[in-house]
Write a protein that holds these residues in place. Structure first.
Motif, short mmCIF file in Angstrom:
data_model
loop_
_atom_site.label_atom_id
_atom_site.label_comp_id
_atom_site.label_asym_id
_atom_site.label_seq_id
_atom_site.Cartn_x
_atom_site.Cartn_y
_atom_site.Cartn_z
N PRO A 13 -2.46 7.74 -1.66
CA PRO A 13 -3.84 6.76 -1.33
C PRO A 13 -4.89 7.67 -1.14
O PRO A 13 -5.01 8.58 -0.88
N ARG A 15 -7.40 6.71 0.90
CA ARG A 15 -7.76 7.01 2.31
C ARG A 15 -7.15 8.21 3.02
O ARG A 15 -5.91 8.49 2.83
N HIS A 54 -2.65 11.16 4.12
CA HIS A 54 -3.01 10.12 3.38
C HIS A 54 -2.55 8.74 3.82
O HIS A 54 -1.21 8.80 4.52
N MET A 56 -1.80 4.51 3.23
CA MET A 56 -1.96 3.37 2.25
C MET A 56 -2.87 2.24 3.19
O MET A 56 -2.95 2.05 4.15
N ARG A 57 -3.22 1.39 2.02
CA ARG A 57 -4.11 0.11 2.59
C ARG A 57 -2.88 -0.77 3.35
O ARG A 57 -1.88 -0.77 3.10
N GLU A 60 -0.81 -2.58 0.73
CA GLU A 60 0.04 -1.87 -0.26
C GLU A 60 1.56 -1.65 0.51
O GLU A 60 1.60 -1.71 1.70
N LEU A 65 3.33 2.52 -4.38
CA LEU A 65 3.01 3.86 -4.49
C LEU A 65 3.95 4.44 -5.56
O LEU A 65 3.69 5.23 -6.17
N SER A 151 6.18 5.41 3.24
CA SER A 151 5.14 4.47 3.86
C SER A 151 5.23 5.11 5.52
O SER A 151 5.34 3.91 6.18
N ASP A 177 1.54 9.07 3.71
CA ASP A 177 2.10 8.09 2.46
C ASP A 177 1.78 8.64 1.33
O ASP A 177 0.78 9.11 1.12
#
Length: 337
Positions: A13, A15, A54, A56-57, A60, A65, A151, A177
């Motif tokens: 991800p 972010r 990292h 995830m949104r 997501e 992923l 996740s 993530d």
């Protein structure tokens, strides 16, 4: 017939969250809940060696992923999803309790093959490779897509009462993530040539994510990672180096005979302790932990994908995958790319 890893890729991800931001969030959410606990500044990075991880949104899932990494693997081989005849989702994470997350990944890819999940904490992907290897070698499948989507950001305890609860939740602050995938195909030579696994199952209580099963089906307090890092380290040490020493003895190889030795990475100090205990030369490691965090089962394929991208290994080279997982599980796979 041998089972050869013909492609591997990771998806991370965009972010990222720094260790300082982790500490600030713990302080903010603890304070908002009426618990004025604030971690010591820089403690997360000092204890783990992790600078960023990292995340995830919100929209997501673990399957997204895995599917993103799988698309990269298939594109690299010039293959359509229809060319895969088995999909294995090997991950500590999942979208739902039922059905198998492999179904969701396959639907997102447009694959029409049989699917199933393999779950064994941070060795899930490695065990997925083990299963793919066996099925290819016995002629049941010719092209297996092994993928993972991790996740763990959804299971981190941010509001803590005190130092003791912060320590119990600390393993979660290392987690990141990410997704990864590998294509395992039938080949006349090369491929996976050694594999072995072991367990110290009496230590299963040392690190857990209890919620969602029959023990604690609906208790929100059981939906966070809980563990004792020191006891985990001791449990792994109890397993000893025999599994890995035996692998070298049986193959007549030394760690110097491998272009890359990928070792599951939890914290930088523990990675160094493991490397030293097993006698792995430092220049054989691919250290991803500081910039990517502990990616659970995606850690090993991320290291292999990174090594391939950087030219650290290429087709024909030997690689070693060293797995460590809660439970406690140990694993080793040797392969010629």
């Amino acid at each position: 017939m041998r089972a050869r890893i013909t492609a591997v890729a990771a998806h991370l991800p965009a972010r990222t969250v720094t260790s300082a931001e982790v500490e600030e969030r713990v302080a903010a959410e603890s304070g908002a809940a009426g618990h004025p606990y604030r971690p010591r500044p820089t403690i997360v990075e000092r204890m783990t060696g992790i600078r960023v991880r990292h995340v995830m949104r919100d929209d997501e899932q673990a399957s997204d992923l895995a599917a993103a990494a799988a698309r990269r693997v298939l594109a690299g081989r010039g293959l359509a999803p229809e060319a895969v005849d088995l999909l294995v989702f090997g991950s500590a994470s999942q979208d739902l309790v039922e059905p198998a997350t492999a179904h969701i990944v396959a639907a997102k890819l447009g694959a029409r093959c049989p699917v199933f999940d393999v779950k064994n904490a941070c060795n899930s992907f490695l065990n997925g490779l083990q299963v793919a290897d066996a099925l290819v070698r016995t002629g049941q499948h010719e092209r297996v897509l092994v993928c993972t989507g991790e996740s763990p950001s959804r299971a981190i305890r941010w509001s803590v009462r005190d130092r003791a609860q912060f320590a119990d939740a600390f393993a979660g602050y290392t987690l990141s993530d990410g997704g990864a995938a590998a294509l395992v195909e039938a080949a006349p030579d090369g491929g996976i040539f050694y594999r072995d696994f072991a367990a110290v199952s009496s230590a299963w209580r040392v690190g857990t994510l209890p919620g969602g099963g029959s023990m604690h089906p609906r208790d929100p307090e059981r939906t966070y990672f809980s563990g004792d890092g020191r006891r985990l380290k001791d449990a792994f040490a109890a397993g000893g180096p025999e599994l890995f020493d035996t692998a070298l003895e049986k193959t007549g190889l030394g760690w110097d005979d491998f272009a890359v030795v990928a070792v599951h990475q939890v914290t930088v100090p523990y990675l160094e302790a493991t490397r030293a205990a097993l006698g792995i030369p430092a220049d054989r490691l691919v250290v991803t932990l500081p910039e990517h965090g502990n990616l659970a089962s995606a850690s090993l394929p991320l290291q292999l994908a990174t090594a391939l991208e950087r030219g650290r290994c290429r087709p024909g080279d030997r690689v070693a995958l060293v797995g460590l997982a809660g439970g406690i599980s140990l694993g080793v796979v040797f392969a010629e790319l």
